[in-house]
Motif scaffolding. Structure first.
Motif, short mmCIF file in Angstrom:
data_model
loop_
_atom_site.label_atom_id
_atom_site.label_comp_id
_atom_site.label_asym_id
_atom_site.label_seq_id
_atom_site.Cartn_x
_atom_site.Cartn_y
_atom_site.Cartn_z
N TYR A 1 0.81 -1.23 0.00
CA TYR A 1 0.00 0.00 0.00
C TYR A 1 0.84 1.27 0.00
CZ TYR A 1 -3.53 -3.39 1.36
OH TYR A 1 -4.33 -4.48 1.42
N ARG B 1 -0.90 3.74 -2.16
CA ARG B 1 -2.02 4.40 -1.51
C ARG B 1 -1.52 5.48 -0.57
NH1 ARG B 1 -4.76 1.20 3.18
NH2 ARG B 1 -2.88 1.97 4.16
N ASN B 2 -0.49 5.18 0.19
CA ASN B 2 -0.01 6.14 1.16
C ASN B 2 0.62 7.36 0.51
OD1 ASN B 2 -0.90 4.37 2.99
ND2 ASN B 2 1.08 3.91 3.92
N CYS C 1 -5.71 9.73 -1.53
CA CYS C 1 -6.13 8.67 -0.61
C CYS C 1 -6.07 9.18 0.82
CB CYS C 1 -5.25 7.44 -0.77
SG CYS C 1 -5.63 6.54 -2.26
N CYS D 1 -8.91 8.90 2.97
CA CYS D 1 -9.99 8.33 3.79
C CYS D 1 -9.44 7.90 5.15
CB CYS D 1 -10.60 7.10 3.12
SG CYS D 1 -11.45 7.45 1.61
N THR E 1 -10.44 5.48 7.06
CA THR E 1 -10.25 4.04 6.96
C THR E 1 -10.37 3.65 5.51
OG1 THR E 1 -11.35 3.81 9.07
CG2 THR E 1 -11.00 1.80 7.83
N CYS E 2 -9.31 3.09 4.99
CA CYS E 2 -9.30 2.69 3.59
C CYS E 2 -10.12 1.42 3.44
CB CYS E 2 -7.86 2.43 3.17
SG CYS E 2 -7.70 1.91 1.46
N ASP F 1 -8.72 -1.86 4.57
CA ASP F 1 -8.57 -2.14 5.99
C ASP F 1 -9.90 -2.43 6.66
OD1 ASP F 1 -5.86 -1.68 5.79
OD2 ASP F 1 -6.12 0.47 6.07
N ARG G 1 -8.77 1.04 -6.07
CA ARG G 1 -7.94 2.21 -5.83
C ARG G 1 -8.06 3.18 -7.02
NH1 ARG G 1 -3.17 4.83 -6.49
NH2 ARG G 1 -2.75 3.72 -8.40
N HIS H 1 -11.38 4.99 -7.11
CA HIS H 1 -11.46 6.07 -6.14
C HIS H 1 -10.76 7.34 -6.64
CE1 HIS H 1 -12.33 3.21 -2.55
NE2 HIS H 1 -13.26 3.21 -3.48
#
Lengths: 316, 56, 66
Positions: A210, A213-214, A219, A221, A223-224, A227, A250, A253
């Protein structure tokens, strides 16, 4: 490059001293060459940490989400577009920001450079206008910067910031005559099975860390979906199905929000080109809704509004 | 949605969207037949089906 | 079962297509039996997650109708 660094430091010092901002977000030299890190400066004395060259590929907009203080931030073309996206998504207010625009000539693809030197360890990198030189134990090589740009910088059409309070240096000339979506078009020509095989091979190496994502400014949110456990949308294994689900969701989004800043690809430890997913959506956003993310503070994004002439050919 | 899935290799006939009012029973039947025929023509799904762990 | 029958997960809006399906039933129209209907309060609620979830669990097709 060094004069821009000096200017950034001066501006950051000035802003922090006169209290225009509480914190200044920029880059500092990383502990490893070609890997500059984001840094938050609160004290004018620390401003000399700030640094700028063609290895500042991470998106600083990540550090804006939900902040309540006043922020000075360095913004290249794609960063400024991400900031605009943040503002229209109400993650930050425009009046909290002092945007220091910087023209960008593209970031260096560290993987390509490493390949070019045969994965010998690089200990230093210096840069002049159009070339850069890497040094390591027992070797020194100079490359043309234009040949080693990140994939997204090669097809970049917005090198200058779209929104700023102050601009460092003269705007650079935008790249002309580039075909922004040629790779997407090539994939579109493939057969269904070939496409499937192409994307399976693409994410084959994914270890689900991830990092993409980080590093992604979109991104944010709390809570992704990966998770969440009730319901669990996607398994945590590296089963191809799970990996594919993760990458597809992903990408969805990011639909209509992605500015193709390339941070996801840059941070991937396995070197996966996950921009192939988001770029298809970028292209659709542009072709079907004439939309490129982050260009305007007043327009609402296409997935946020209804127009009677919206694209709906897929509905029976 | 559909565009990206197909871009990554989902067969075009697997995912359908439609817009049918509650009075349009005939349209519902018509579209139902189309959807069913399209999926039948493609055969069982291979794409994205999570396989059960194989027990040795 | 000798012959393969597809499973098509169908998300129907309570107010539109579900009504249409109901009406089709009341009117005794014949249509294929491959659908597994999920009634949702609004088809706008159907997110990519739900669609991918259906495929992940082995659906042969997904049909969203509002």
């Amino acid at each position: 490059m060094i004069e821009l660094t000096e200017k950034i430091r001066d501006i950051a010092k000035k802003l922090l001293k006169d209290g225009t901002v509480d914190v200044f977000i920029g880059y500092k030299k990383g502990s490893v060459p070609m890997m500059n890190e984001p840094v938050l400066i609160r004290n004018p004395d620390e401003a000399d940490l700030l640094y700028w060259d063609s290895n500042c590929g991470l998106n600083l907009c990540n550090y804006l989400t939900g902040r309540t203080d006043r922020i000075g931030i360095l913004a290249t073309g794609c960063n400024s577009r991400s900031i605009v996206t943040h503002i229209i998504e109400n993650q930050i207010r425009r009046d909290q920001l002092y945007i220091v625009g910087i023209p960008c000539t593209g970031m260096i693809d560290h993987r390509a450079v490493n390949r070019a030197v045969g994965h010998r360890e690089i200990t230093d990198i210096t840069e002049s206008d159009i070339t850069f030189t890497v040094t390591g134990k027992g070797f020194q090589e100079t490359f043309n910067k234009a040949d080693y740009l990140q994939g997204n910088c090669k097809v970049c059409r917005h090198r200058n910031p779209v929104e700023y309070d102050e601009m460092i240096g003269e705007p650079v000339e935008e790249q002309k005559g580039i075909e922004p979506y040629s790779d997407v078009k090539n994939i579109e020509k493939m057969s269904c099975d070939d496409k499937n095989a192409f994307f399976r091979r693409l994410i084959d190496k994914c270890i689900r860390c991830y990092a993409c994502r980080n590093a992604c400014p979109l991104c944010y949110c709390p809570t992704c979906f990966v998770d969440e456990s009730r319901p669990q949308w996607v398994g945590k294994s590296i089963d191809p199905t799970d990996t594919m689900t993760f990458h597809l969701l992903r990408a969805f989004h990011c639909a209509g929000r992605c500015t193709d800043c390339g941070a996801c690809e840059r941070v991937c430890p396995m070197g996966i080109s996950m921009r192939q997913f988001t770029r298809k959506l970028n292209r659709d956003a542009e072709e079907l809704f004439s939309w490129q993310a982050g260009l305007s503070l007043t327009e609402r994004p296409p997935l946020d509004t209804y127009r009677s002439d919206d694209y709906n050919d897929f509905i029976k | 949605m559909k565009n990206l899935l197909e871009h990554t290799g989902l067969e075009p006939g697997r995912l359908h969207f439609s817009w049918i009012s509650s009075a349009e029973a005939t349209k519902f039947v018509k579209v139902a037949k189309e959807v069913s025929a399209a999926v039948r023509a493609l055969g069982p799904a291979k794409y994205l089906v999570k396989r059960r762990a194989e027990v040795v | 079962m000798s012959e393969w029958e597809p499973k098509i997960i169908t998300f129907l809006c309570n107010w539109c297509s579900y009504g249409a399906a109901d009406l089709a039933g009341v009117s005794r129209f014949q249509y294929p039996p491959d659908f597994r209907i999920i009634r949702v309060p609004c088809s706008g609620r159907v997110s990519p997650k739900l669609i991918l979830g259906a495929f992940r669990h082995g659906a042969d097709g997904v049909w969203v109708s509002g």
